[in-house]
Write a protein that holds these residues in place. Structure first.
Motif, PDB file in Angstrom:
ATOM      1  N   LEU A 272      -1.031 -19.205 -10.687  1.00 50.82           N
ATOM      2  CA  LEU A 272      -0.262 -18.004 -10.354  1.00 50.82           C
ATOM      3  C   LEU A 272      -1.166 -16.777 -10.362  1.00 50.82           C
ATOM      4  CD1 LEU A 272       2.275 -16.227 -10.015  1.00 50.82           C
ATOM      5  CD2 LEU A 272       2.643 -16.451 -12.481  1.00 50.82           C
ATOM      6  N   TYR A 273      -2.047 -16.694 -11.325  1.00 55.01           N
ATOM      7  CA  TYR A 273      -2.952 -15.555 -11.464  1.00 55.01           C
ATOM      8  C   TYR A 273      -3.771 -15.344 -10.203  1.00 55.01           C
ATOM      9  CZ  TYR A 273      -6.394 -12.585 -13.926  1.00 55.01           C
ATOM     10  OH  TYR A 273      -7.197 -11.566 -14.336  1.00 55.01           O
ATOM     11  N   ALA A 274      -4.229 -16.442  -9.613  1.00 57.48           N
ATOM     12  CA  ALA A 274      -5.024 -16.345  -8.388  1.00 57.48           C
ATOM     13  C   ALA A 274      -4.202 -15.723  -7.262  1.00 57.48           C
ATOM     14  CB  ALA A 274      -5.529 -17.728  -7.980  1.00 57.48           C
ATOM     15  N   GLU A 275      -2.895 -16.018  -7.231  1.00 54.05           N
ATOM     16  CA  GLU A 275      -2.046 -15.457  -6.175  1.00 54.05           C
ATOM     17  C   GLU A 275      -1.713 -13.989  -6.442  1.00 54.05           C
ATOM     18  OE1 GLU A 275       1.551 -16.735  -3.285  1.00 54.05           O
ATOM     19  OE2 GLU A 275       0.315 -18.134  -4.399  1.00 54.05           O
ATOM     20  N   VAL A 276      -1.636 -13.607  -7.708  1.00 56.41           N
ATOM     21  CA  VAL A 276      -1.353 -12.216  -8.064  1.00 56.41           C
ATOM     22  C   VAL A 276      -2.494 -11.302  -7.632  1.00 56.41           C
ATOM     23  CG1 VAL A 276      -1.147 -10.643 -10.047  1.00 56.41           C
ATOM     24  CG2 VAL A 276       0.218 -12.729  -9.965  1.00 56.41           C
ATOM     25  N   LEU A 277      -3.711 -11.848  -7.595  1.00 61.08           N
ATOM     26  CA  LEU A 277      -4.873 -11.052  -7.210  1.00 61.08           C
ATOM     27  C   LEU A 277      -4.854 -10.769  -5.712  1.00 61.08           C
ATOM     28  CD1 LEU A 277      -7.687 -12.646  -9.381  1.00 61.08           C
ATOM     29  CD2 LEU A 277      -7.051 -10.230  -9.346  1.00 61.08           C
ATOM     30  N   GLY A 278      -3.958  -9.894  -5.324  1.00 59.82           N
ATOM     31  CA  GLY A 278      -3.863  -9.486  -3.933  1.00 59.82           C
ATOM     32  C   GLY A 278      -3.740  -7.980  -3.853  1.00 59.82           C
ATOM     33  N   CYS A 279      -3.815  -7.434  -2.656  1.00 58.05           N
ATOM     34  CA  CYS A 279      -3.635  -6.002  -2.457  1.00 58.05           C
ATOM     35  C   CYS A 279      -3.183  -5.814  -1.014  1.00 58.05           C
ATOM     36  CB  CYS A 279      -4.915  -5.239  -2.755  1.00 58.05           C
ATOM     37  SG  CYS A 279      -4.652  -3.497  -3.187  1.00 58.05           S
ATOM     38  N   PHE A 280      -3.116  -4.556  -0.538  1.00 55.75           N
ATOM     39  CA  PHE A 280      -2.573  -4.372   0.802  1.00 55.75           C
ATOM     40  C   PHE A 280      -3.482  -4.930   1.891  1.00 55.75           C
ATOM     41  CE2 PHE A 280      -5.408  -0.882   0.983  1.00 55.75           C
ATOM     42  CZ  PHE A 280      -5.127   0.022  -0.031  1.00 55.75           C
ATOM     43  N   PHE A 281      -4.688  -5.357   1.532  1.00 58.52           N
ATOM     44  CA  PHE A 281      -5.585  -5.981   2.517  1.00 58.52           C
ATOM     45  C   PHE A 281      -5.121  -7.391   2.852  1.00 58.52           C
ATOM     46  CE2 PHE A 281      -7.867  -3.573  -0.745  1.00 58.52           C
ATOM     47  CZ  PHE A 281      -8.083  -2.425  -0.025  1.00 58.52           C
ATOM     48  N   THR A 282      -4.418  -8.021   1.905  1.00 57.06           N
ATOM     49  CA  THR A 282      -3.978  -9.401   2.109  1.00 57.06           C
ATOM     50  C   THR A 282      -2.466  -9.560   1.973  1.00 57.06           C
ATOM     51  OG1 THR A 282      -4.410  -9.843  -0.242  1.00 57.06           O
ATOM     52  CG2 THR A 282      -6.159 -10.391   1.322  1.00 57.06           C
ATOM     53  N   ASP A 283      -1.785  -8.531   1.460  1.00 55.83           N
ATOM     54  CA  ASP A 283      -0.342  -8.609   1.214  1.00 55.83           C
ATOM     55  C   ASP A 283       0.345  -7.386   1.808  1.00 55.83           C
ATOM     56  OD1 ASP A 283       2.228  -8.771   0.305  1.00 55.83           O
ATOM     57  OD2 ASP A 283       1.729  -8.752  -1.826  1.00 55.83           O
ATOM     58  N   PRO A 284       1.059  -7.527   2.927  1.00 51.88           N
ATOM     59  CA  PRO A 284       1.714  -6.387   3.568  1.00 51.88           C
ATOM     60  C   PRO A 284       2.673  -5.640   2.654  1.00 51.88           C
ATOM     61  CG  PRO A 284       1.718  -8.286   5.031  1.00 51.88           C
ATOM     62  CD  PRO A 284       1.235  -8.779   3.690  1.00 51.88           C
ATOM     63  N   GLY A 285       3.210  -6.322   1.648  1.00 53.74           N
ATOM     64  CA  GLY A 285       4.129  -5.683   0.720  1.00 53.74           C
ATOM     65  C   GLY A 285       3.513  -4.543  -0.057  1.00 53.74           C
ATOM     66  N   TRP A 286       2.178  -4.500  -0.117  1.00 55.31           N
ATOM     67  CA  TRP A 286       1.501  -3.424  -0.834  1.00 55.31           C
ATOM     68  C   TRP A 286       1.597  -2.094  -0.110  1.00 55.31           C
ATOM     69  CZ3 TRP A 286      -0.484  -2.632  -5.518  1.00 55.31           C
ATOM     70  CH2 TRP A 286      -0.637  -3.739  -6.342  1.00 55.31           C
ATOM     71  N   ASN A 287       1.999  -2.094   1.150  1.00 53.84           N
ATOM     72  CA  ASN A 287       2.103  -0.831   1.900  1.00 53.84           C
ATOM     73  C   ASN A 287       3.004   0.181   1.206  1.00 53.84           C
ATOM     74  OD1 ASN A 287       0.417  -1.727   3.877  1.00 53.84           O
ATOM     75  ND2 ASN A 287       2.004  -2.203   5.360  1.00 53.84           N
ATOM     76  N   ASP A 288       4.008  -0.297   0.486  1.00 55.25           N
ATOM     77  CA  ASP A 288       4.971   0.606  -0.134  1.00 55.25           C
ATOM     78  C   ASP A 288       4.911   0.565  -1.655  1.00 55.25           C
ATOM     79  OD1 ASP A 288       6.094   1.347   2.396  1.00 55.25           O
ATOM     80  OD2 ASP A 288       7.046  -0.614   2.442  1.00 55.25           O
ATOM     81  N   SER A 289       3.825   0.060  -2.209  1.00 61.97           N
ATOM     82  CA  SER A 289       3.746  -0.076  -3.649  1.00 61.97           C
ATOM     83  C   SER A 289       3.502   1.241  -4.354  1.00 61.97           C
ATOM     84  CB  SER A 289       2.634  -1.071  -4.021  1.00 61.97           C
ATOM     85  OG  SER A 289       3.021  -2.379  -3.695  1.00 61.97           O
ATOM     86  N   TRP A 290       2.812   2.179  -3.717  1.00 64.15           N
ATOM     87  CA  TRP A 290       2.529   3.472  -4.321  1.00 64.15           C
ATOM     88  C   TRP A 290       3.343   4.521  -3.589  1.00 64.15           C
ATOM     89  CZ3 TRP A 290      -3.042   1.802  -3.171  1.00 64.15           C
ATOM     90  CH2 TRP A 290      -3.409   0.791  -4.061  1.00 64.15           C
ATOM     91  N   GLU A 291       4.270   5.150  -4.287  1.00 63.67           N
ATOM     92  CA  GLU A 291       5.214   6.077  -3.672  1.00 63.67           C
ATOM     93  C   GLU A 291       4.507   7.168  -2.875  1.00 63.67           C
ATOM     94  OE1 GLU A 291       8.865   9.072  -4.973  1.00 63.67           O
ATOM     95  OE2 GLU A 291       7.800   7.886  -6.481  1.00 63.67           O
ATOM     96  N   GLY A 292       4.902   7.312  -1.629  1.00 61.02           N
ATOM     97  CA  GLY A 292       4.326   8.338  -0.772  1.00 61.02           C
ATOM     98  C   GLY A 292       3.031   7.943  -0.105  1.00 61.02           C
ATOM     99  N   VAL A 293       2.563   6.728  -0.347  1.00 59.17           N
ATOM    100  CA  VAL A 293       1.296   6.266   0.234  1.00 59.17           C
ATOM    101  C   VAL A 293       1.571   5.103   1.162  1.00 59.17           C
ATOM    102  CG1 VAL A 293      -0.948   5.234  -0.242  1.00 59.17           C
ATOM    103  CG2 VAL A 293      -0.069   7.019  -1.737  1.00 59.17           C
ATOM    104  N   HIS A 294       1.078   5.191   2.372  1.00 61.70           N
ATOM    105  CA  HIS A 294       1.253   4.117   3.349  1.00 61.70           C
ATOM    106  C   HIS A 294      -0.073   3.869   4.052  1.00 61.70           C
ATOM    107  CE1 HIS A 294       3.132   1.564   6.375  1.00 61.70           C
ATOM    108  NE2 HIS A 294       2.460   2.243   7.282  1.00 61.70           N
ATOM    109  N   VAL A 295      -0.415   2.612   4.214  1.00 59.04           N
ATOM    110  CA  VAL A 295      -1.633   2.240   4.931  1.00 59.04           C
ATOM    111  C   VAL A 295      -1.248   1.406   6.143  1.00 59.04           C
ATOM    112  CG1 VAL A 295      -3.808   0.972   4.838  1.00 59.04           C
ATOM    113  CG2 VAL A 295      -3.049   2.270   2.846  1.00 59.04           C
ATOM    114  N   ASP A 296      -1.622   1.878   7.319  1.00 54.37           N
ATOM    115  CA  ASP A 296      -1.370   1.150   8.557  1.00 54.37           C
ATOM    116  C   ASP A 296      -2.640   0.406   8.926  1.00 54.37           C
ATOM    117  OD1 ASP A 296      -0.794   0.194  11.042  1.00 54.37           O
ATOM    118  OD2 ASP A 296      -0.374   2.144  11.962  1.00 54.37           O
ATOM    119  N   LEU A 297      -2.651  -0.901   8.677  1.00 59.36           N
ATOM    120  CA  LEU A 297      -3.855  -1.695   8.902  1.00 59.36           C
ATOM    121  C   LEU A 297      -4.204  -1.834  10.382  1.00 59.36           C
ATOM    122  CD1 LEU A 297      -3.361  -4.522   6.240  1.00 59.36           C
ATOM    123  CD2 LEU A 297      -4.820  -2.504   6.093  1.00 59.36           C
ATOM    124  N   THR A 298      -3.310  -1.403  11.268  1.00 62.65           N
ATOM    125  CA  THR A 298      -3.586  -1.470  12.708  1.00 62.65           C
ATOM    126  C   THR A 298      -4.066  -0.128  13.256  1.00 62.65           C
ATOM    127  OG1 THR A 298      -1.315  -0.893  13.363  1.00 62.65           O
ATOM    128  CG2 THR A 298      -1.777  -3.217  12.929  1.00 62.65           C
TER     129      THR A 298
END
Length: 214
Positions: A57-83
């Motif tokens: 499980l730990y290996a899967e938790v090690l993600g960020c918005f580079f690999t997990d689209p859900g991270w786009n909204d993890s920090w309030e007011g911050v959005h990253v458009d990878l495209t």
């Protein structure tokens, strides 16, 4: 018992979200499977339908918005458009933002858990490496202003982002932490050729302003 389509994936995401929050708060060693499953509102028995071990499980938790689209909204007011064409600038600003600095439960695991990774097995280290390389690859595609080879520049920018945030989150002096983030951001943006603030949209300039003192 039959489940609707997507139930299994939703359940897995609930487990990962609970683990990410608890690992960020307490570290890998201090969190049990029972605590993770309680945080997800599930029983321990369900865990083994999705993961072989806590390390798995730990290996899967090690993600960020580079690999997990859900991270786009993890920090309030911050959005990253990878495209977006200026994705490199967006990543640097998001990663070294006040929102990320102040986040307790949703910090990028590369920042919150590096010492745990160093003490963990090969699977966790591979997961960390995968995320960092994904960050470098994304930055490389958006790096355009430096004379050095783009990949060398991307490595340096990624290291500034991760290392700068690790230091900022490790100190008590919030003013000094803000200075570390600002300095790391300024150099990273300059390396990537994204430091012309005149070209930024108003909302992006606002996002860069110093947060309120605590």
């Amino acid at each position: 018992m039959s489940y609707a389509t997507g139930h299994g994936e939703r359940t897995k995401k609930m487990i990962v979200k609970s683990a990410r929050t608890l690992f960020n708060r307490h570290g890998f060693d201090s969190v049990s499977i029972d605590q993770i499953m309680a945080g997800a509102g599930l029983t321990r028995g369900v865990f083994y339908s999705y993961f072989d071990s806590k390390s798995d499980l730990y290996a899967e938790v090690l993600g960020c918005f580079f690999t997990d689209p859900g991270w786009n909204d993890s920090w309030e007011g911050v959005h990253v458009d990878l495209t977006a064409a200026d994705v490199g600038r967006q990543i640097v600003r998001a990663y070294l933002s006040r929102q990320h600095l102040e986040s307790k439960d949703n910090a990028c695991p590369m920042v919150a858990l590096p010492s745990d990774v160093a003490r963990s097995g090969a699977s966790a280290k591979r997961a960390f490496e995968t995320v960092f390389k994904a960050m470098v690859n994304t930055l490389e595609s958006g790096s355009k202003g430096d004379r050095r080879p783009p990949r060398t520049t991307a490595h340096a920018i990624a290291a500034l982002c991760v290392g700068g945030m690790v230091v900022a989150r490790a100190v008590n002096d919030r003013g000094f932490a803000n200075e570390v983030c600002d300095a790391s951001m300024a150099i990273a943006l300059k390396l990537g050729g994204w430091d012309d603030r005149a070209k930024l949209k108003p909302e992006k300039i606002q996002r860069h302003r110093r947060g309120r003192p605590h």
